[in-house]
Design a protein around this motif. Sequence first.
Motif, mmCIF file in Angstrom:
data_model
loop_
_atom_site.group_PDB
_atom_site.id
_atom_site.type_symbol
_atom_site.label_atom_id
_atom_site.label_comp_id
_atom_site.label_asym_id
_atom_site.label_seq_id
_atom_site.Cartn_x
_atom_site.Cartn_y
_atom_site.Cartn_z
ATOM 1 N N LEU B 167 0.831 -1.203 0.000
ATOM 2 C CA LEU B 167 0.000 0.000 0.000
ATOM 3 C C LEU B 167 0.867 1.254 0.000
ATOM 4 C CD1 LEU B 167 -2.978 -0.799 2.352
ATOM 5 C CD2 LEU B 167 -2.926 -0.650 -0.107
ATOM 6 N N PHE B 168 1.958 1.192 0.759
ATOM 7 C CA PHE B 168 2.897 2.326 0.767
ATOM 8 C C PHE B 168 3.377 2.615 -0.650
ATOM 9 C CE2 PHE B 168 3.675 2.344 5.362
ATOM 10 C CZ PHE B 168 3.920 3.694 5.533
ATOM 11 N N TYR B 170 2.140 1.812 -3.357
ATOM 12 C CA TYR B 170 1.033 2.166 -4.245
ATOM 13 C C TYR B 170 0.765 3.671 -4.194
ATOM 14 C CZ TYR B 170 -3.900 2.049 -5.802
ATOM 15 O OH TYR B 170 -5.086 2.251 -6.431
ATOM 16 N N SER B 171 1.074 4.294 -3.048
ATOM 17 C CA SER B 171 0.738 5.715 -2.883
ATOM 18 C C SER B 171 1.919 6.647 -3.101
ATOM 19 C CB SER B 171 0.196 5.959 -1.476
ATOM 20 O OG SER B 171 -0.552 4.885 -1.025
ATOM 21 N N ILE B 172 3.113 6.088 -3.256
ATOM 22 C CA ILE B 172 4.298 6.950 -3.334
ATOM 23 C C ILE B 172 4.714 7.158 -4.788
ATOM 24 C CG2 ILE B 172 6.758 7.060 -2.786
ATOM 25 C CD1 ILE B 172 6.140 5.678 -0.193
#
Lengths: 474, 350
Positions: B167-168, B170-172
């Motif tokens: 998830l990290f 995916y957002s960076i």
Amino acid sequence: MVEWKEIKMKSLEFWRAFKREKLGLIGLGILILLVILAALAPFIADPNTMKEWRNPKYWEDNPQGVPPEWISIFTGKSYAKQEIKEPHLVKMENYSTTRVEYWEVKYDYQYDVPPSGIQIKLSTVIKNPANPPLLIIDFIRPDNEKLELLRKQVTSESLTLNLHLEESVKRAALSFARKCGDVEVEGKSLSEITAPMVMSILFSQKGTGMSNPGKAKPLKGEYIIEFMIIFNAPEEKVKSFEVRFLGRVYGLLGTDDTGRDLFSGIIWGIWVAMVIGLIASSVSVMIGVLYGVISAYASGIKSEILKRINDIFYVMPVLPILIAMAAAWKPSIWNIALLIALFGWPGTAVVVKSMALQIKEEPFIEAAKAVGASDAKIVFRHIMPQILPYAFATIALSVPTAILTEAGLSFLGLGDPTIPTWGQILHDANARLATVRGMWWWIIPPGFMIALVGLSFAFIGMALDKILNPKLVK
Amino acid sequence: MGLARFIAIKLANTLILLVIVSVIISGLFAPVMDQYARATIEEQIRAELQNPDLQRSFGGNSTAIQEYINQRRAQLYKQYELDKPLIYRIFKRAFDALLFKFGKSYSLQAPDGTRDINKLLLSRFPPTIILFTTATIITAILGIFLGLQAAKKHGSLFDKSLAVYSLFSYSIPTWWIGMIFILIFSFQLGLFPLGGMHSIPPPKDPLESFIDLLWHLALPLFTVVLVSFGGWAYVVRNIVIETITQDYIMVARAKGLPESRVMYHVLRAAAPPIVTMVILSILGSLGGAIITETVFNWPGMGVLYWQAITQNDLPVVIAEGYFFAFLYVIAMFFAELMYGLLDPRVRVQW
């Protein structure tokens, strides 16, 4: 009223399930915190940020390209803060055609690292531009060394002088450092003397290394800057006079190299990111859901055409097309959000179509059909309620993608130029070579915020997905 | 349905899709192209009018000048086919693109100094393959391996941290991580170069040149892999878990098959979507990544696209637009084909 109760019960049930998802709660917590920060933006950050971000005049009084104030905690040094002082008139001498005014300003320097510069703002009345007043600036250190910094004709009625950038100040500093035996400046030419070196020489103890900001020992005490102004007509006078000792650090997140307060840009950027993320993702999911349900209901040639259109949008290279469009039209933030939505829906449509196809075959739909419910009623009363939870999860999960896309466009300089966005701050940082100048405070916070907002939505979306998609639970 | 028929249908579909997509791209850019062509023609006529011989022949007669302008304009419009309807040019350009006849750029040059777009694209292709295809292969291997581990031990701490990590990532923004790495490893520590693909001047010795390339490749490659493998691992994990929960796997376990045999069944069933992902990503990697390449100043397809946009070199922008779109369409074709080969059920649906 029955329905209301049902909704209430369902939401309570949902909340109970959501409470068990630790990541979802963390995401929700971060999101609430960000919303609070955004709501407080007018009070904790510069309230004019949105309007003035592109106006360099508005920010010119700030120190340029300096790190945040709290770095002193890590380096153990104290850094000069921004200070604005007004010189006072010491004495005046009248001669036949000229009048000489002596002004001075005292600066109590008790820091380890000197100011990043000294800026003088002098506004005067000038009678005859051909014979302007003369300004002479002397600098007296606590060790009683006196340097003549500048001798200059005041040709403009409102004069702004950046002493740390003036040629004559560099020369004075260089020769003073040579006189004090600083071997580091031996053989250096004037063009090699930078503003930080000038300030270091002026505010450091005599000796070798005084020109090196990393090595110099600070000379604490009272500094005096003396101004001698020679006027050539009685009407000529000083209207306002100000000396700014430009801070070596600034605010919570420092400034960029035009003096913009990065904290203000970051805080106001929360609005922009949220608006872009939510609008783009909800519009695209809405299109996707509608398209998917309609496709599930279409038959024959219509179904084939719908599938083809979906395929076409699916294979379109989104970022290149967005870049080309943004470059051609220079769109506003709203149009960027809509453009992102326009290319974001095909994935959702495919999933919704297969969901709707499955639901369509369920016995209760057949029962509804048997009692004569119309297609519209079946879609809105029976199929939509089953798809909506998935839609919400998808909205949350596509927010990060939308924010990343906008940030990417802004990073390439194609965003809405009138407002501060994180991608744009990074664009400026990259364009002004912040990486190779080591200006980490200009690079880390904007990207961190992009990630934080994206992450909060991703966590929430993930939790929703887990609650609604039981296969993934275990 | 037979395999041959399945392939034939897929191929026909792909060709139709290719035609439609290239017509759409051609149509999107047609107005700008026409505008640019007209501006070029006017400029050419103005330049011709500066010719002193021509001016003398007019003798200051303004109607004669006007007549000359109109005549030249009609000629040039004919030459550039601007006299034909817009729809004709849209289709002509689309079919040219399908035959890889991209024509000449306005200003960007291929390494040999010509403005041949095909040569230009070919020269930018190897850097992108070196960086992004390598990165995709490493990512896929790492992702499949970690995803399998996570699926085997699902619910474990490893599994959970992998989910959070994915998830990290995916957002960076990948390019932001790139900037941070340049700041830390290149600027602060001086371990890697600040960007580019070769030192200037490049070393002559082939071995040294190769090492120089690896040295420049390390940081961008590490960045791309670091940001992408989490997502891969997570998707693989989900596919495998979905397979493990199927009834036939439970039966296989219940009748006492050894775990390695069970995993064989799981992998055989989970393979189609994973193979599809591999194909899509490897073909997708050929397009490069515009922003990441810009940050690392990596002279690939992405940077070329960006240069073309900033220099307003429309033919190159459009050519790359076609290229990216074709890449997706062809990737989809191969992916569906592989899916059909590995999973016979898919073939029946058509």
